[in-house]
Enzyme design. Structure first.
Site, PDB file in Angstrom:
ATOM      1  N   LYS A 150      -2.231  -4.295  -0.200  1.00 43.34           N
ATOM      2  CA  LYS A 150      -0.803  -4.047  -0.449  1.00 43.34           C
ATOM      3  C   LYS A 150      -0.265  -2.804   0.263  1.00 43.34           C
ATOM      4  CE  LYS A 150       0.539  -6.854  -2.163  1.00 43.34           C
ATOM      5  NZ  LYS A 150       0.727  -8.195  -1.526  1.00 43.34           N
ATOM      6  N   GLY A 198      -0.877  -4.247   5.453  1.00 42.76           N
ATOM      7  CA  GLY A 198      -1.936  -4.495   6.417  1.00 42.76           C
ATOM      8  C   GLY A 198      -1.912  -5.891   7.011  1.00 42.76           C
ATOM      9  N   ARG A 218      -9.355  -8.917   9.783  1.00 43.09           N
ATOM     10  CA  ARG A 218      -9.219 -10.149   9.005  1.00 43.09           C
ATOM     11  C   ARG A 218      -8.794 -11.322   9.877  1.00 43.09           C
ATOM     12  NH1 ARG A 218      -4.345 -10.862   4.559  1.00 43.09           N
ATOM     13  NH2 ARG A 218      -4.511 -13.117   4.274  1.00 43.09           N
ATOM     14  N   HIS A 275     -11.714  -7.219   1.852  1.00 44.77           N
ATOM     15  CA  HIS A 275     -11.145  -5.868   1.820  1.00 44.77           C
ATOM     16  C   HIS A 275     -12.257  -4.820   1.734  1.00 44.77           C
ATOM     17  CE1 HIS A 275      -6.872  -6.816   1.689  1.00 44.77           C
ATOM     18  NE2 HIS A 275      -7.144  -7.789   0.835  1.00 44.77           N
ATOM     19  N   HIS A 330       1.128  -8.662  -7.440  1.00 50.00           N
ATOM     20  CA  HIS A 330       0.198  -9.588  -6.801  1.00 50.00           C
ATOM     21  C   HIS A 330      -0.829 -10.109  -7.813  1.00 50.00           C
ATOM     22  CE1 HIS A 330      -1.195 -11.478  -3.185  1.00 50.00           C
ATOM     23  NE2 HIS A 330      -2.403 -10.956  -3.261  1.00 50.00           N
ATOM     24  N   TRP A 389      -9.300 -10.718  -6.070  1.00 48.11           N
ATOM     25  CA  TRP A 389     -10.222 -10.107  -5.113  1.00 48.11           C
ATOM     26  C   TRP A 389     -11.647 -10.087  -5.659  1.00 48.11           C
ATOM     27  CZ3 TRP A 389      -5.632  -6.801  -5.706  1.00 48.11           C
ATOM     28  CH2 TRP A 389      -4.667  -7.067  -4.731  1.00 48.11           C
ATOM     29  N   TYR A 432      10.941  -3.065   6.815  1.00 48.66           N
ATOM     30  CA  TYR A 432      11.404  -3.829   5.656  1.00 48.66           C
ATOM     31  C   TYR A 432      11.493  -2.902   4.454  1.00 48.66           C
ATOM     32  CZ  TYR A 432      10.345  -8.010   8.395  1.00 48.66           C
ATOM     33  OH  TYR A 432      10.314  -8.968   9.379  1.00 48.66           O
TER      34      TYR A 432
END
Length: 421
Positions: free
Chosen positions: A91, A94, A135, A145, A234, A241, A356
Site C-alpha cells: 500500500k 508500489g 513482482r 512482499h 485492503h 498476505w 493521484y
C-alpha cells in the site's frame, strides 16, 4: 477597419518570423533550440516538479547529509550483470511504480508484456537474463512482499539458479545438500549459510547503494497514516498476505512469535477500531520492519531484547538501509520520484508520472483522536518517513542544482564558440 486589423496582424506575424530567422542565424546550436522550445512551451510558465505536489518554494533541511548521501548516479549496465531489485512495501503505490518499470521505460529492448498476463519478460539486450527483479518481471520469487531481510538473503540464490548451469557457482554442487528434499525454511537456512560466508569475504567493500553482486535495491515509501488506512481498507476487503514467508535467520516465525489477528480465513469486514486493537498487527510500523535487518533483533522473537532497545535498533537499521539504497521514491511526490529515478539510473520514462491525490485512504474520514492513535501505533514509521522525506527532497534539490550548473556550463561554452566565430 477590417483591412487595417488584417495588416496589423500580418505585420506581427512577419515580425515574429523575422525574429525566429535572426535567432536561428545568431544562435544555431542545440542549446538555443532547447531555449526556443521552452519559451514557446506552456509548461515553461511553472516548474512541473514543484507544482504537482505543492512543495514549499523554499525547502529547509532538517538532517545533515553528505554529498555522497545526496548524489545518486548509477552506471547501470543493463547488458552486463547489474540488477535492479524492487522492495515492494504494501500500500505504498508500489504496484503503480512496478508497472512503470516494465511498461514505461525507454529501452533498447523493451519488456515484453502480453495482454492478460501480470508478468512481463524483461531480458537484457541479446541475453535471456532479466535486468529487473520485481513482482511484474520475476513474480514473488522470494515470497509475497519480501522484506529487506528476505531479499538480501534470497535474491542472489534465485539469480544464480536462473543462470546457465555452467555459470552457476560450485556451492550448488555440494553432495551434503538435497534442495529437492528441503522445506522453505531449510532452503533459506542453507542460503543464509552460503551468503554469510560471502558477506565475510566482502565486508570491507564500499556499497553506495550497490552491493558486490551488482544488485541495486529500490523502494517506495508513503505517509504512514495514509498507508495504514489504505492497508485497513485492503484487509477489510479480504486481503491477508498469508503467503508471505517472513523468513529470518533461516526460518519463518512460529505462531507464538507471530500470532494471527483473526480466527477465520481472513479479516474481511473488520472495523478500523478492531484493526487498531490487534497488538500483533503487522500493519503497525510496517515500513520500518520491511526495511530493517530483522536478524539484528532476533527476528520475530520479542524476548531477545527490551522493547525500547529493539525499536531503536530497527529504526536505525531501516534509516541506514534506506540511505544506502540506490534509489527510493515517495508516493506523495510522483514527478520528483520520476525525476530522481531517471537521473539515478540514466533511464527515461516515456510518459510522465501522474499524482493521484484521491485514493481509498483519502476517502476515509477520521477524527483527531483516531489520527493520533494511528500515529502512535506507527511512531517508528512516522520518524522514518520524516527522515526519508527530508533526504528525498534534499536529493532532489541537489540533483536539480547539479543539472542547472551543467546547463550553465554548456551555455558558457556555447557563447565562447559563438564569440570565436
Amino acid at each position: 477597419m477590417e483591412d487595417r486589423s488584417h495588416k496589423v496582424l500580418l505585420a506581427l506575424v512577419m515580425l515574429f518570423l523575422f525574429a525566429v530567422i535572426v535567432l536561428q542565424y545568431v544562435c544555431p546550436g542545440t542549446e538555443c533550440q532547447l531555449l526556443r522550445l521552452r519559451a514557446l512551451s506552456p509548461a515553461a510558465v511553472a516548474d512541473p516538479y514543484r507544482a504537482e505536489d505543492e512543495t514549499p518554494a523554499r525547502f529547509v533541511p532538517r538532517f545533515n547529509f553528505s554529498a555522497g548521501d545526496l548524489l545518486r548516479r548509477v552506471d547501470f549496465n543493463i547488458k552486463g550483470d547489474d540488477l535492479i531489485v524492487f522492495l515492494h512495501i504494501q500500500k505504498t503505490g508500489g504496484t503503480t511504480f512496478g508497472r512503470h518499470l516494465v511498461r514505461n521505460i525507454q529501452l533498447e529492448q523493451p519488456c515484453e508484456c502480453r495482454a492478460g498476463q501480470k508478468k512481463c519478460t524483461c531480458h537484457r539486450p541479446g541475453k535471456r537474463e532479466t535486468w529487473l527483479f520485481s513482482r511484474f518481471s520475476t513474480g514473488w520469487s522470494c515470497g509475497l512482499h519480501a522484506d529487506w531481510t528476505e531479499l538480501t538473503n534470497c535474491v542472489p540464490s534465485v539469480v544464480d539458479s536462473k543462470k546457465e548451469v555452467r555459470l552457476r557457482p560450485s556451492r550448488w554442487k555440494s553432495p551434503l545438500f538435497s534442495v529437492s528434499a528441503m522445506g522453505s525454511a531449510d532452503i533459506y537456512g542453507f542460503i543464509n549459510v552460503c551468503w554469510e560466508l560471502t558477506e565475510m569475504l566482502t565486508a570491507n567493500t564500499e556499497h553506495d547503494g550497490k552491493d558486490p553482486w551488482n544488485f541495486y535495491y529500490i523502494t517506495i515509501l508513503r505517509d504512514p497514516v495514509s498507508r495504514y488506512l489504505s492497508e485497513w481498507r485492503h484487509v477489510q476487503r479480504g486481503a491477508t498476505w498469508k503467503a508471505s514467508l517472513h523468513v529470518c535467520d533461516g526460518r519463518s516465525p512460529t505462531t507464538e512469535e507471530l500470532p494471527s489477528c483473526y480466527a477465520g480465513d481472513d479479516w474481511s469486514g473488520c472495523s478500523l477500531q478492531e484493526f487498531m486493537d490487534c497488538p500483533y498487527n503487522l500493519a503497525n510500523n510496517r515500513q520500518v520492519r520491511m526495511l530493517s535487518d530483522l536478524s539484528l533483533v532476533g527476528c520475530y522473537n520479542l524476548s531477545v531484547m527490551p522493547e525500547e532497545q529493539r525499536n531503536k535498533v530497527l529504526l536505525d537499521s531501516a534509516k541506514e538501509n534506506l540511505k544506502r539504497m540506490a534509489f527510493f521514491g515517495l508516493t506523495e511526490f510522483q514527478r520528483k520520484t520520476q525525476y530522481l529515478f531517471e537521473k539515478t539510473f540514466n533511464m527515461n520514462f516515456i510518459s510522465p508520472f501522474t499524482q493521484y491525490n484521491s485514493t481509498r485512504a483519502s476517502s476515509v474520514e477520521i477524527d483527531q483522536q483516531t489520527q493520533q492513535r494511528i500515529e502512535a501505533l506507527n511512531f517508528l514509521d512516522m520518524e522514518l518517513y520524516d527522515y526519508a522525506k527530508d533526504l528525498f527532497l534534499q536529493r532532489y534539490q541537489y540533483m536539480r542544482q547539479k543539472e542547472h550548473q551543467e546547463a550553465r556550463r554548456k551555455r558558457q561554452e556555447q557563447r565562447k564558440i559563438l564569440r570565436a566565430k
